[in-house]
Every structure is written in C-alpha cells, then in structure tokens.
Design a protein around this motif. Structure first.
Motif, PDB file in Angstrom:
ATOM      1  N   THR B  58       0.950  -1.359   0.052  1.00  0.00           N
ATOM      2  CA  THR B  58       0.002  -0.046  -0.129  1.00  0.00           C
ATOM      3  C   THR B  58       0.790   1.168  -0.171  1.00  0.00           C
ATOM      4  O   THR B  58       0.760   2.302  -0.840  1.00  0.00           O
ATOM      5  N   VAL B  59       2.097   1.317   0.836  1.00  0.00           N
ATOM      6  CA  VAL B  59       2.696   2.450   0.859  1.00  0.00           C
ATOM      7  C   VAL B  59       3.450   2.545  -0.398  1.00  0.00           C
ATOM      8  O   VAL B  59       3.337   3.733  -0.860  1.00  0.00           O
ATOM      9  N   LEU B  60       3.814   1.514  -1.141  1.00  0.00           N
ATOM     10  CA  LEU B  60       4.621   1.723  -2.426  1.00  0.00           C
ATOM     11  C   LEU B  60       3.657   2.390  -3.275  1.00  0.00           C
ATOM     12  O   LEU B  60       4.114   3.151  -4.275  1.00  0.00           O
ATOM     13  N   GLU B  61       2.522   1.613  -3.389  1.00  0.00           N
ATOM     14  CA  GLU B  61       1.612   2.396  -4.383  1.00  0.00           C
ATOM     15  C   GLU B  61       0.998   3.536  -4.064  1.00  0.00           C
ATOM     16  O   GLU B  61       0.899   4.428  -5.098  1.00  0.00           O
ATOM     17  N   GLU B  62       0.973   4.049  -3.006  1.00  0.00           N
ATOM     18  CA  GLU B  62       0.918   5.456  -2.534  1.00  0.00           C
ATOM     19  C   GLU B  62       2.142   6.366  -3.121  1.00  0.00           C
ATOM     20  O   GLU B  62       1.896   7.414  -3.898  1.00  0.00           O
ATOM     21  N   LYS B  63       3.173   5.799  -3.011  1.00  0.00           N
ATOM     22  CA  LYS B  63       4.396   6.679  -3.421  1.00  0.00           C
ATOM     23  C   LYS B  63       4.542   6.428  -5.051  1.00  0.00           C
ATOM     24  O   LYS B  63       4.751   7.513  -5.581  1.00  0.00           O
ATOM     25  N   VAL B  64       4.125   5.378  -5.645  1.00  0.00           N
ATOM     26  CA  VAL B  64       3.992   5.667  -7.130  1.00  0.00           C
ATOM     27  C   VAL B  64       3.087   6.523  -7.606  1.00  0.00           C
ATOM     28  O   VAL B  64       3.390   7.510  -8.597  1.00  0.00           O
ATOM     29  N   LYS B  65       1.953   6.508  -6.835  1.00  0.00           N
ATOM     30  CA  LYS B  65       0.919   7.639  -7.360  1.00  0.00           C
ATOM     31  C   LYS B  65       1.460   8.926  -6.949  1.00  0.00           C
ATOM     32  O   LYS B  65       1.319   9.939  -8.097  1.00  0.00           O
ATOM     33  N   THR B  66       1.949   9.467  -5.847  1.00  0.00           N
ATOM     34  CA  THR B  66       2.594  10.457  -5.626  1.00  0.00           C
ATOM     35  C   THR B  66       3.398  11.006  -6.832  1.00  0.00           C
ATOM     36  O   THR B  66       3.503  12.239  -7.390  1.00  0.00           O
ATOM     37  N   LEU B  67       4.545  10.210  -6.945  1.00  0.00           N
ATOM     38  CA  LEU B  67       5.638  10.475  -7.977  1.00  0.00           C
ATOM     39  C   LEU B  67       5.063  10.681  -9.276  1.00  0.00           C
ATOM     40  O   LEU B  67       5.483  11.506 -10.013  1.00  0.00           O
ATOM     41  N   THR B  68       3.979   9.755  -9.890  1.00  0.00           N
ATOM     42  CA  THR B  68       3.504   9.844 -11.045  1.00  0.00           C
ATOM     43  C   THR B  68       2.624  11.098 -11.150  1.00  0.00           C
ATOM     44  O   THR B  68       2.981  11.920 -12.313  1.00  0.00           O
ATOM     45  N   LYS B  69       2.186  11.672 -10.161  1.00  0.00           N
ATOM     46  CA  LYS B  69       1.522  12.959 -10.361  1.00  0.00           C
ATOM     47  C   LYS B  69       2.505  14.195 -10.305  1.00  0.00           C
ATOM     48  O   LYS B  69       2.343  14.966 -10.990  1.00  0.00           O
ATOM     49  N   GLU B  70       3.599  14.199  -9.546  1.00  0.00           N
ATOM     50  CA  GLU B  70       4.506  15.151  -9.643  1.00  0.00           C
ATOM     51  C   GLU B  70       5.118  15.182 -10.990  1.00  0.00           C
ATOM     52  O   GLU B  70       5.527  16.211 -11.639  1.00  0.00           O
ATOM     53  N   LEU B  71       5.361  13.766 -11.531  1.00  0.00           N
ATOM     54  CA  LEU B  71       6.041  14.078 -12.859  1.00  0.00           C
ATOM     55  C   LEU B  71       4.998  14.298 -13.781  1.00  0.00           C
ATOM     56  O   LEU B  71       5.511  15.345 -14.720  1.00  0.00           O
ATOM     57  N   GLY B  72       3.723  14.263 -13.722  1.00  0.00           N
ATOM     58  CA  GLY B  72       2.842  14.518 -14.685  1.00  0.00           C
ATOM     59  C   GLY B  72       2.787  16.281 -14.665  1.00  0.00           C
ATOM     60  O   GLY B  72       2.821  16.767 -15.615  1.00  0.00           O
TER      61      GLY B  72
END
Lengths: 117, 117
Positions: B58-72
């Motif tokens: 779960t933590v990793l998925e949130e991290k991915v989500k956050t990073l993806t948003k930032e990148l976007g």
DNA sequence: TTTAATTGCGCAATAT
DNA sequence: GATATTGCGCAATTAA
C-alpha cells in the motif's frame, strides 16, 4: 477452551450398538479428512500469497526507483536552466524553490504556483 | 509417499516390555507436541507476513501515485511553457518530445538529450 | 436434536 | 539410536 481429546480408552461410550457407532465414527473420520484437507489448502494459499505479494512489491519498488530517477532528472534540468540564464517570468510565477524542495511525500497541490507577478 | 498411520491395533509391537515401550511413546508424544506447536507458529508467521507485505504494498502504491502526479505536473509545466513561447535553445538540445513520451519504464538514460544544435 | 466441522491428543510408520 | 514429521482415528466441543 474446554478439554478435548481422549482421556480414557473406553469402548463405544457415546453410543449404542457397535453398528450405529461405527457408522458415526466413519462419517466423522471422513469429516475430519475433509477438514484437514481444507486446512492444508488454506495454509498453502497463504504461502502462495506471500510469493505473489513479494513479486508485486519488487515491481513497485522498481517503479518507484525509476520514477524517482526521472523526477530527479527533470529537477536537475530545471535547476540547471534556472541557474544559468533563466527568464523566470516565462513560467508565470512558478516557485521553483518550493517545487524542488524534497516533496516526495507531498501531493501535487498547486502550492508550488504562486502568482508572484 | 509410503503408507503411514495405524493399520492394525496391535499392542506394543515395536517394542519389548511395556515399560520401555511407554517411555518411548511418551517421548514421541512430546516430540509430536513440539512439532505441532512449531508448525502452527510457522503458519501464523506466514499469515503475519502477508499482512506486512500488504502494508508495504500500500505504501509503495501511494508513493508511485505521488511520484507519477509530480512527474505529470512537471511535464505539463514543461509542455505549457514549450508550446507557448519556447526558446528551446536555452535547453541546449533537450528533446522534449522524447522526454515526455510515456517512458514510465525507462531509466534515466540520457537518450533524451540529443545535441541537435 | 441431528449432523457436519474443528481440534486436542495419541499411535505408529517414516523421515531426518 | 533418537527426535521430528505426518497420516489416521477417537472423542469432545462447536457450529450449522
């Protein structure tokens, strides 16, 4: 939890004639087998679930690593450009300082954009 | 796997006098208990491991989500700036097209930078 | 209440 | 040779 298991080794105490007793024993023995098979299956599934989760985990960790690198790359690009010869006005008030702070745990809130014009 | 378990219900067949037999039985019964306790512990640990892994996941998925948003967000920023009034030369040959393609699975190879000048 | 499912326990064969 | 595992059955308890 109350006592279980054999305490004495008496004969068919719970029952009547050996006939009905045996039928009941046989049926219970089958039930016991079913129950134990089910139990082992559940255990095995749990073990398998661990493998699956470890795989997903590895994938996610790689993804995080990749995204982090990409992000770092873009930030460097930005900063390099900014420190050399920025025409910051073209970014319409984007606060690069704040944007590039360590915000790994931040969302994409537009706090990074302050209309400073 | 060969047969196991009781087949007949004979008396102390493996042994000698009831004395030594009982000693052996008792020791085995203890061993059986130890073995079953250990088995249950292992099962429980596996169950716990599943919980741990699900949390990490779960933590990793949130991290991915956050990073993806930032990148976007950064990409949009770039593109907006680029499409409006870019002075691309300031980025010294950075290939934005390639940089902003879907490269989620790509590393940070500098393929994105081609000295096009 | 009856029947099926679980579970502690012991036995014996087998594995280590 | 001794301990560890494991299939199987019994009986007590619990759940349906």
């Amino acid at each position: 939890m109350p006592r279980r298991g054999r305490v004495k080794k008496e004969g068919p105490e719970s029952g009547e004639d050996s006939d009905e007793y045996r039928k009941r024993r046989d049926r219970n023995n089958l039930a016991v087998k079913r129950s134990r098979v089910k139990s082992k299956q559940k255990t095995q599934e749990t073990v398998n679930r661990v493998s699956e989760l470890r795989n997903e985990n590895t994938v996610l960790e790689e993804k995080v690593k990749t995204l982090t690198k990409e992000l770092g790359f873009l930030k460097e690009l930005f900063l390099a450009h900014a420190s050399n010869n920025v025409d910051a006005s073209k970014f319409e008030g984007v606060n690069f300082q704040k944007l590039f702070e360590d915000n790994s745990s931040a969302g994409t809130s537009n706090d990074n954009i302050n209309n400073t014009s």
